[in-house]
Design an enzyme around this catalytic site. Structure first.
Site, PDB file in Angstrom:
ATOM      1  N   GLN A  82      57.325  44.721  41.155  1.00 45.58           N
ATOM      2  CA  GLN A  82      56.025  44.725  41.871  1.00 45.58           C
ATOM      3  C   GLN A  82      54.730  45.293  41.513  1.00 45.58           C
ATOM      4  O   GLN A  82      53.835  45.196  42.073  1.00 45.58           O
ATOM      5  CB  GLN A  82      56.467  45.380  43.410  1.00 45.58           C
ATOM      6  CG  GLN A  82      56.562  47.038  43.412  1.00 45.58           C
ATOM      7  CD  GLN A  82      57.699  47.546  42.700  1.00 45.58           C
ATOM      8  OE1 GLN A  82      58.772  46.747  42.393  1.00 45.58           O
ATOM      9  NE2 GLN A  82      57.926  48.732  42.587  1.00 45.58           N
ATOM     10  N   SER A 128      50.630  38.168  46.513  1.00 43.79           N
ATOM     11  CA  SER A 128      51.500  39.337  46.207  1.00 43.79           C
ATOM     12  C   SER A 128      52.555  39.201  45.143  1.00 43.79           C
ATOM     13  O   SER A 128      52.804  37.925  44.621  1.00 43.79           O
ATOM     14  CB  SER A 128      52.117  39.690  47.519  1.00 43.79           C
ATOM     15  OG  SER A 128      53.099  38.779  47.856  1.00 43.79           O
ATOM     16  N   CYS A 129      53.001  40.026  44.653  1.00 45.13           N
ATOM     17  CA  CYS A 129      54.187  40.480  43.689  1.00 45.13           C
ATOM     18  C   CYS A 129      55.338  39.311  44.253  1.00 45.13           C
ATOM     19  O   CYS A 129      55.558  38.528  43.118  1.00 45.13           O
ATOM     20  CB  CYS A 129      54.715  41.737  43.583  1.00 45.13           C
ATOM     21  SG  CYS A 129      55.062  42.569  44.953  1.00 45.13           S
ATOM     22  N   ASN A 130      55.664  39.430  45.311  1.00 47.25           N
ATOM     23  CA  ASN A 130      56.764  38.416  45.765  1.00 47.25           C
ATOM     24  C   ASN A 130      56.617  36.997  45.678  1.00 47.25           C
ATOM     25  O   ASN A 130      57.280  36.186  45.235  1.00 47.25           O
ATOM     26  CB  ASN A 130      57.469  38.992  47.023  1.00 47.25           C
ATOM     27  CG  ASN A 130      58.392  40.089  47.102  1.00 47.25           C
ATOM     28  OD1 ASN A 130      59.229  40.139  46.037  1.00 47.25           O
ATOM     29  ND2 ASN A 130      57.866  41.045  47.730  1.00 47.25           N
ATOM     30  N   ARG A 163      61.956  46.909  47.489  1.00 46.91           N
ATOM     31  CA  ARG A 163      62.125  48.165  47.098  1.00 46.91           C
ATOM     32  C   ARG A 163      61.148  48.947  48.346  1.00 46.91           C
ATOM     33  O   ARG A 163      60.187  48.594  49.072  1.00 46.91           O
ATOM     34  CB  ARG A 163      61.397  48.660  45.830  1.00 46.91           C
ATOM     35  CG  ARG A 163      59.926  48.321  45.727  1.00 46.91           C
ATOM     36  CD  ARG A 163      58.818  49.351  46.018  1.00 46.91           C
ATOM     37  NE  ARG A 163      57.448  48.787  45.985  1.00 46.91           N
ATOM     38  CZ  ARG A 163      56.746  48.108  47.119  1.00 46.91           C
ATOM     39  NH1 ARG A 163      57.405  48.300  48.073  1.00 46.91           N
ATOM     40  NH2 ARG A 163      55.365  47.932  47.001  1.00 46.91           N
ATOM     41  N   GLY A 210      47.397  41.728  49.130  1.00 48.93           N
ATOM     42  CA  GLY A 210      47.675  42.621  50.505  1.00 48.93           C
ATOM     43  C   GLY A 210      46.707  42.012  51.607  1.00 48.93           C
ATOM     44  O   GLY A 210      46.758  42.585  52.696  1.00 48.93           O
ATOM     45  N   GLY A 234      57.227  33.492  53.481  1.00 46.54           N
ATOM     46  CA  GLY A 234      57.146  32.150  53.353  1.00 46.54           C
ATOM     47  C   GLY A 234      55.903  31.266  53.505  1.00 46.54           C
ATOM     48  O   GLY A 234      55.421  30.736  52.853  1.00 46.54           O
ATOM     49  N   THR A 248      47.995  51.663  41.230  1.00 47.39           N
ATOM     50  CA  THR A 248      49.081  51.005  40.428  1.00 47.39           C
ATOM     51  C   THR A 248      48.537  49.808  39.889  1.00 47.39           C
ATOM     52  O   THR A 248      49.164  49.382  38.853  1.00 47.39           O
ATOM     53  CB  THR A 248      50.283  50.763  41.565  1.00 47.39           C
ATOM     54  OG1 THR A 248      50.522  52.136  42.132  1.00 47.39           O
ATOM     55  CG2 THR A 248      51.277  50.009  40.903  1.00 47.39           C
ATOM     56  N   ILE A 249      48.058  49.042  40.491  1.00 52.22           N
ATOM     57  CA  ILE A 249      47.492  47.528  39.820  1.00 52.22           C
ATOM     58  C   ILE A 249      46.023  47.694  39.082  1.00 52.22           C
ATOM     59  O   ILE A 249      46.109  47.184  38.014  1.00 52.22           O
ATOM     60  CB  ILE A 249      47.389  46.360  41.037  1.00 52.22           C
ATOM     61  CG1 ILE A 249      48.549  46.247  41.740  1.00 52.22           C
ATOM     62  CG2 ILE A 249      46.699  45.206  40.549  1.00 52.22           C
ATOM     63  CD1 ILE A 249      49.731  45.715  41.007  1.00 52.22           C
TER      64      ILE A 249
END
Length: 354
Positions: free
Chosen positions: A299, A137-139, A166, A108, A193, A11-12
């Site tokens: 993401q 990470s994406c978030n 998701r 990750g 966080g 994916t990435i």
């Protein structure tokens, strides 16, 4: 010209490879795969040199030629971007050290896999000349991009974020939930966080996570208590000025991630990718010192430009975050190809060969 190796073409990895290809100062040294699956076939079709991560025999049997092993790829690369599944990157760290090749890991992995956790907008300079970096990470990337200008302009007393995530990427057939809404984790804070604090160590932030049955995008409900009291219009203008924040105009009628992805596909984005945070403009509200907004995070895509900037930082190609971000954005098309908040269309031809 920087020779960038990509270890992993999922994916990435496939997105990073395509992004490297269009950069004026980089070229793809090759991509490494464990098995000759459809992704390896696509890499070969795109003209990327294939390297075998776990032996060349399966590739030979599948009639897919390889240029060597992953060791050969690392040796020929100026920088390696490791986009392997979570946990595999940490296991690969010794390979990069053995070859004295700078390496970039993904979010990750645990933070201690690298010298620095990286976000181009927030702490680019800390990665300049480092041996290793972890693109968060994406978030965390999305939150860091949002919080950086707020901290600089107004100061941040506290952040509170609920992340509705998701359940899986489109290709992850083994993940879920299929028909449920899960607190994930039930404990507070979620891992997001503390991960943001690897970028902003002094930030007071609480996060709560959920998983829902969709493959579209993550959505964040954000509340930030600022140290000053700007007007809503002032904050809107500040965020609109950030190239990796896209303020969705109310006039577009986009009320969810599904329409947002449909829009980016119709706008000609490769794979329908959204490299930017997508903030609903009408959600931006300031009451006293409290800022509220909703944003969506793709993401599969938002960390891609960050990986490109990390390559420049580790290689010391440029010490300027602003210069690297501008170069990445111009080559990839970040911040363009969509309707801007003022309603004026800004379209460019896609540089990606998807």
């Amino acid at each position: 010209m920087l020779h960038v190796g990509i270890n992993g073409f999922g994916t990435i990895g496939k997105r990073v490879a395509d992004a490297v290809r269009v950069q004026p100062d980089m070229t793809v040294a090759g991509v490494a795969k464990r098995s000759p699956n459809f992704e390896a076939t696509i890499a070969d079709d795109r003209g990327y040199d294939l390297y075998a991560a776990d032996g060349r025999e399966p590739f030979d049997e599948a009639d897919l030629g390889t240029a060597g092993t992953v060791h050969d790829l690392i040796e020929t690369s100026d920088v390696v971007v490791d986009t392997t599944p979570s946990g595999v990157g940490a296991a690969n760290a010794s390979l990069y050290a053995e070859h004295d090749t700078p390496a970039i890991f993904q979010g990750g992995e645990d933070a201690d896999v690298a010298d620095v956790s990286f976000n181009a907008r927030a702490n680019y300079e800390k990665a300049v000349g480092a041996d290793t970096a972890r693109v968060v990470s994406c978030n965390t990337t999305g939150l860091s991009r949002l919080l950086a200008p707020l901290r600089e302009s107004y100061g941040v007393e506290k952040s509170r974020v609920t992340l509705v995530r998701r359940g899986a990427d489109p290709g992850q057939t083994g993940r879920g939930p299929i028909n449920d809404t899960l607190p994930d984790p039930v404990e507070i804070p979620s891992h997001h966080g503390p991960d943001v604090q690897t970028i902003f160590p002094d930030l007071d932030i609480d996060t709560m996570g959920m998983k829902v049955p969709t493959t579209q995008m993550h959505t964040h409900s954000v509340n930030v208590t600022l140290e000053s009291e700007p007007a809503t219009e002032e904050v809107t203008a500040l965020l609109a000025d950030e190239s990796r924040l896209f303020l969705i105009p109310e006039t577009l009628g986009i009320d969810g991630a599904g329409k947002l992805k449909e829009y980016t596909r119709d706008a000609g984005r490769p794979r329908g990718d959204v490299w930017e945070n997508c903030i609903w403009a009408e959600s931006i509200t300031v009451e006293g010192r409290d800022l509220y907004l909703f944003q969506a995070i793709h993401q599969e895509a938002d960390v891609v430009p960050e990986n490109i900037d990390a390559v420049r930082a580790l290689s010391e190609r440029t010490a300027s975050a602003e210069k690297s971000i501008r170069r990445t954005d111009e080559a990839l098309g970040v911040g363009r190809g969509l309707v801007e908040h003022d309603g004026s269309p800004q379209r460019v031809d896609s540089h990606a060969d998807d």
